[in-house]
Design an enzyme around this catalytic site. Structure first.
Site, PDB file in Angstrom:
ATOM      1  N   ASN A   9       7.015  16.058  23.301  1.00 46.91           N
ATOM      2  CA  ASN A   9       6.915  14.849  23.068  1.00 46.91           C
ATOM      3  C   ASN A   9       5.171  14.460  23.263  1.00 46.91           C
ATOM      4  OD1 ASN A   9       6.481  11.939  22.845  1.00 46.91           O
ATOM      5  ND2 ASN A   9       7.611  11.529  24.790  1.00 46.91           N
ATOM      6  N   LYS A  11       3.231  12.123  22.553  1.00 44.41           N
ATOM      7  CA  LYS A  11       2.798  10.977  22.716  1.00 44.41           C
ATOM      8  C   LYS A  11       1.558  10.314  22.021  1.00 44.41           C
ATOM      9  CE  LYS A  11       4.785  11.428  27.342  1.00 44.41           C
ATOM     10  NZ  LYS A  11       5.132  11.050  28.653  1.00 44.41           N
ATOM     11  N   HIS A  93      12.515   6.094  25.308  1.00 42.24           N
ATOM     12  CA  HIS A  93      11.514   6.743  26.348  1.00 42.24           C
ATOM     13  C   HIS A  93      11.017   5.344  27.151  1.00 42.24           C
ATOM     14  CE1 HIS A  93       8.045   8.478  28.149  1.00 42.24           C
ATOM     15  NE2 HIS A  93       8.789   9.769  27.572  1.00 42.24           N
ATOM     16  N   GLU A  95       8.323   5.010  28.289  1.00 45.01           N
ATOM     17  CA  GLU A  95       7.314   4.167  28.211  1.00 45.01           C
ATOM     18  C   GLU A  95       7.223   3.207  27.183  1.00 45.01           C
ATOM     19  OE1 GLU A  95       4.811   7.634  27.287  1.00 45.01           O
ATOM     20  OE2 GLU A  95       5.244   8.330  29.204  1.00 45.01           O
ATOM     21  N   GLU A 165      14.929  11.226  32.213  1.00 46.77           N
ATOM     22  CA  GLU A 165      13.727  11.237  32.692  1.00 46.77           C
ATOM     23  C   GLU A 165      13.483  10.390  34.026  1.00 46.77           C
ATOM     24  OE1 GLU A 165      11.230  12.953  29.296  1.00 46.77           O
ATOM     25  OE2 GLU A 165      11.287  11.000  29.005  1.00 46.77           O
ATOM     26  N   GLY A 171       4.749  12.439  33.673  1.00 49.03           N
ATOM     27  CA  GLY A 171       3.240  12.717  33.978  1.00 49.03           C
ATOM     28  C   GLY A 171       2.581  12.297  35.438  1.00 49.03           C
ATOM     29  N   SER A 211       7.567  16.151  34.088  1.00 46.44           N
ATOM     30  CA  SER A 211       6.699  17.321  34.749  1.00 46.44           C
ATOM     31  C   SER A 211       7.107  18.577  34.732  1.00 46.44           C
ATOM     32  CB  SER A 211       6.066  16.802  36.125  1.00 46.44           C
ATOM     33  OG  SER A 211       5.478  15.671  36.082  1.00 46.44           O
TER      34      SER A 211
HETATM   35  P1  PGA Z   1       5.584  14.773  31.198  1.00 45.52           P
HETATM   36  O1  PGA Z   1       6.390  13.755  30.235  1.00 45.52           O
HETATM   37  O2  PGA Z   1       6.306  16.182  30.961  1.00 45.52           O
HETATM   38  O3  PGA Z   1       4.258  14.623  30.893  1.00 45.52           O
HETATM   39  O4  PGA Z   1       5.930  14.292  32.746  1.00 45.52           O
HETATM   40  C1  PGA Z   1       7.590  13.617  29.966  1.00 45.52           C
HETATM   41  C2  PGA Z   1       8.090  12.810  29.017  1.00 45.52           C
HETATM   42  O5  PGA Z   1       7.561  11.607  29.084  1.00 45.52           O
HETATM   43  O6  PGA Z   1       8.812  12.869  27.895  1.00 45.52           O
END
Ligand code: PGA
Length: 249
Positions: A9, A11, A93, A95, A165, A171, A211
Site C-alpha cells: 500500500n 498510500k 483502511h 487512515e 491492521e 507506521g 510495520s
Molecule cells: P505500515 O502500514 O506497514 O507502514 O505500518 C501498513 C498499512 O497501513 O497498510
C-alpha cells in the site's frame, strides 16, 4: 488451499518518476507462489498497469467510491477502475476511517457496491491502542466485522480478502507479535465460520498489516491463520518488499 498474498500500500507516496522507478525495480524480482499486489496513487494506476502488463504483479486501488457515478468531486468509481483493468481495491483502511470519516455504514455500502460491480476487495479493520489496553480488541474487531462484511450473503465471500491492521502498529514501527496476530486471525476466522461455516472461512485469506519488515515477516507469516501481509512503509523500498514477498513463499 488459501491464497498467499503480499500487497504493498503505497498510500500518498511516489510521484510519477518514482512510481515508474519502483515498478521497474519490482519487475526484476522473482515472483514465486505468492500473489503480489501494489496499490499506487490512483493518479498513476493506469501507468502502473501498463508497465506491469506482462507481469504477475497485480495493480490494485487504495480506495473506491460507493456510487456508480455522478456529482462526487474527487472520487473514483468502480467502472473507472475496471475500465483501466483494475479489479481489486482496498476498502476500510484505518487512515480512510480516521481522516475521511468512513464509518461502518459507508464501508458496508462500499463493500456491497464494489463486489456487486464485479470487483474483489481487501477489507481492512483493526483496533486502536486504547482498545487493546482496555482488553476490548476482540469486541472492537467483532463489531467492525459484524457491521460490515458479516452482513453479506455468503456468495460475496469469494471476492473478499481481509486485512487485520491494528491501528497502533501502522507506521509506528511497533508490530503486533506473531502470537497476537495469530490469535486475532484465528478469532476472525471463527467469526466467519460461525456465520457461514468452515468451507467459507477456510478459504478466506487474512493478511496482517502494521510495520511488517524483512526482519519480522518470516515469523508473522509462519502462523497458520496469517496468509500474508498488507505492507505500507516497507513496500516503498523494492529490496525490502521483495524480502517480505519471499518470506511468505
Ligand atoms: P505500515 O502500514 O506497514 O507502514 O505500518 C501498513 C498499512 O497501513 O497498510
Amino acid at each position: 488451499m488459501r491464497k498467499k498474498i503480499v500487497a504493498g500500500n503505497w498510500k500518498m507516496n511516489n510521484d510519477l518518476d518514482q512510481t515508474i522507478l519502483l515498478i521497474e525495480e519490482l519487475k526484476k524480482n522473482q515472483i514465486t507462489k505468492v500473489n503480489v499486489m501494489i496499490a499506487p496513487s490512483s493518479l498513476f494506476l493506469k501507468t502502473a498497469k501498463d508497465l506491469l502488463e506482462d507481469s504477475p504483479i497485480e495493480v490494485i486501488s487504495q480506495n473506491v467510491h460507493q456510487k456508480s457515478n455522478g456529482a462526487y468531486t474527487g472520487e473514483v468509481s468502480c467502472d473507472m477502475l475496471k475500465n483501466i483493468g483494475i479489479s481489486t481495491t482496498l476498502i476500510g483502511h484505518s487512515e480512510r476511517r480516521a481522516h475521511f470519516n468512513e464509518n461502518d455504514f459507508v464501508l458496508l455500502e462500499k463493500v456491497k457496491f464494489a463486489i456487486d460491480s464485479g470487483m474483489n476487495i481487501i477489507f481492512c479493520f483493526g483496533e486502536q491502542l486504547k482498545d487493546r489496553k482496555s482488553n476490548k480488541h476482540f469486541d472492537v474487531v467483532k463489531s467492525q466485522l459484524e457491521n460490515t462484511v458479516l452482513k453479506l450473503n455468503s456468495d460475496f465471500w469469494k471476492n473478499i480478502i481481509l486485512a487485520y491492521e491494528p491501528v497502533w502498529a501502522i507506521g509506528t514501527g511497533e508490530t503486533a507479535s506473531a502470537e497476537q496476530a495469530q490469535e486475532m486471525h484465528e478469532f476472525v476466522r471463527n467469526c466467519i465460520s460461525k456465520s457461514y461455516g468452515d468451507i467459507v472461512s477456510d478459504k478466506v485469506s487474512i493478511l496482517y498489516g502494521g510495520s511488517v519488515k524483512p526482519s519480522n515477516a518470516i515469523e508473522i507469516f509462519s502462523k497458520k491463520d496469517v496468509d500474508g501481509g498488507l505492507i505500507g512503509g516497507a513496500s516503498l523500498v523494492a529490496s525490502d518488499f521483495d524480502e517480505i514477498v519471499k518470506a511468505n513463499s
